[in-house]
Design a protein around this motif. Structure first.
Motif, short mmCIF file in Angstrom:
data_model
loop_
_atom_site.label_atom_id
_atom_site.label_comp_id
_atom_site.label_asym_id
_atom_site.label_seq_id
_atom_site.Cartn_x
_atom_site.Cartn_y
_atom_site.Cartn_z
N LYS A 192 -11.29 7.94 1.95
CA LYS A 192 -10.31 9.00 2.24
C LYS A 192 -10.40 9.45 3.69
O LYS A 192 -11.00 10.48 4.02
CB LYS A 192 -10.54 10.18 1.30
N GLY A 214 3.56 4.17 0.95
CA GLY A 214 3.47 5.15 -0.12
C GLY A 214 2.43 4.78 -1.16
O GLY A 214 1.64 5.62 -1.61
N PHE A 215 2.41 3.50 -1.54
CA PHE A 215 1.44 3.05 -2.55
C PHE A 215 0.02 3.15 -2.00
O PHE A 215 -0.89 3.62 -2.70
CB PHE A 215 1.75 1.61 -2.96
N ASN A 216 -0.17 2.72 -0.76
CA ASN A 216 -1.51 2.77 -0.16
C ASN A 216 -2.01 4.20 -0.01
O ASN A 216 -3.19 4.48 -0.27
CB ASN A 216 -1.51 2.06 1.19
N ASP A 217 -1.13 5.10 0.41
CA ASP A 217 -1.53 6.51 0.57
C ASP A 217 -1.93 7.10 -0.78
O ASP A 217 -2.91 7.85 -0.88
CB ASP A 217 -0.39 7.32 1.19
N TRP A 218 -1.15 6.78 -1.81
CA TRP A 218 -1.46 7.28 -3.15
C TRP A 218 -2.79 6.72 -3.64
O TRP A 218 -3.63 7.46 -4.18
CB TRP A 218 -0.34 6.90 -4.12
N TRP A 219 -3.00 5.42 -3.45
CA TRP A 219 -4.22 4.78 -3.92
C TRP A 219 -5.45 5.37 -3.23
O TRP A 219 -6.45 5.67 -3.87
CB TRP A 219 -4.14 3.27 -3.68
N LYS A 221 -5.75 8.31 -1.76
CA LYS A 221 -5.93 9.71 -2.15
C LYS A 221 -6.51 9.81 -3.55
O LYS A 221 -7.33 10.69 -3.84
CB LYS A 221 -4.59 10.44 -2.08
N THR A 222 -6.11 8.89 -4.44
CA THR A 222 -6.53 8.96 -5.84
C THR A 222 -7.90 8.33 -6.07
O THR A 222 -8.74 8.88 -6.79
CB THR A 222 -5.50 8.26 -6.74
N ARG A 287 11.54 2.26 -5.83
CA ARG A 287 12.11 3.22 -4.87
C ARG A 287 13.61 3.02 -4.72
O ARG A 287 14.38 3.97 -4.61
CB ARG A 287 11.41 3.10 -3.51
#
Length: 294
Positions: A192, A214-219, A221-222, A287
């Motif tokens: 992170k 978007g997918f990478n940022d979500w992954w 962060k999660t 999307r």
């Protein structure tokens, strides 16, 4: 009497470098700790009195003269015991988009090559002679476990980190013999931090960029690891509590290494590459459908 030790930590304005500097600062024997970053915020982050053993240096290490100046400044304290090469950057894009029509490197790839590859290698070349004067030391290079789970949109970043990893391990034995300097390759998993800034090369479609970023940022962060955990591992390496290389940090990094050892999954990286590309395309389609239905 506490034995004083001097450390240098690059990329210290944020992320793993920042947490590593904070971790070292908790140990009073590390003084001074030179924290280096080209971002001027490094002077603000470490200006409080509670960080009295930290010396911030705003330097752009892509300039070799500034690497020399950094090492000279640290050596003026009497010794250099630990160097953590933590500076790094990611620019995303398909490999073909990192070159212009004449085949020249675009600025994004040039920046990654200089900061992620050239800088740590130059430090490995210039620092050991200085460290040898006081009995040797430890150089820790933060690379990446991305090669276990490759991503076509971050391929150039992965290849650069692999190069530093290979060089680190390739000269480790000789550096130990000639300089008594230990070289350690630390390969974190997804962490992170803000290293992935959402900077993309021209030539990628907007739908690709939005879906993949978007997918990478979500992954991240999660599921991303806390940079404090990586910092703790780096500190233990410096203290001699971890004596191996490479060192994998984070569940995904350790899982990738485990899969690599399995003979029937020898090319698990290619399986993941194909899988990740499919996931990105599904995200892109999702999307598109979402926007269409609005």
């Amino acid at each position: 009497m506490i034995e004083r030790r001097t450390a240098i930590i690059t990329g210290a304005a944020s992320g793993i470098g920042l947490e590593t500097a904070r971790r070292f600062a908790e140990d009073p024997k590390y003084s001074p700790i030179f924290v280096v970053d080209k971002d001027p915020s490094v002077n603000i982050v470490f200006q409080s009195s509670e960080n009295s053993n930290i010396v911030p240096l705003q330097m752009d290490l892509r300039d070799r003269d500034q690497i020399t100046q950094m090492l000279k400044r640290a050596a003026e304290s009497g010794r250099i015991d630990v160097i953590v090469n933590g500076a790094g950057v990611i620019s995303a894009g398909k490999p073909s988009t990192y070159y212009d029509k004449e085949g020249n490197l675009k600025p994004e790839l040039k920046e990654m090559n200089e900061l992620n590859v050239r800088v740590p290698i130059l430090v490995m070349v210039e620092a050991p002679g200085i460290m040898k004067r006081n009995g040797g030391g430890t150089i820790i290079n933060i690379t990446s476990s991305k090669h276990f789970f490759p991503d076509i949109y971050r391929w150039e970043y992965m290849e650069g980190k692999k190069t530093v990893s290979r060089v680190t391990r390739g000269v480790a034995k000789k550096w130990k013999q000639d300089y008594n300097v230990r070289l350690v390759d630390v390969q974190p998993g997804n962490t992170k931090t803000n290293i992935d800034r959402g900077v993309w090369t021209d030539g990628n479609t907007r739908s690709e960029m939005e879906a993949v970023q978007g997918f990478n940022d979500w992954w991240r962060k999660t599921f991303g690891n806390d940079p404090k955990n990586v910092a703790e591992v780096i500190y233990k390496i410096a203290e001699g509590k971890i004596n191996k290389t490479p060192v994998y940090v984070g569940f995904d990094a350790k899982l990738g290494y485990f899969l690599f050892l399995l003979p029937f999954l020898y090319r698990a990286d290619l399986i993941f590459l194909a899988g990740s590309y499919s996931v990105y395309k599904i995200a892109e389609l999702g999307r598109f459908l979402k926007k269409k239905n609005k």
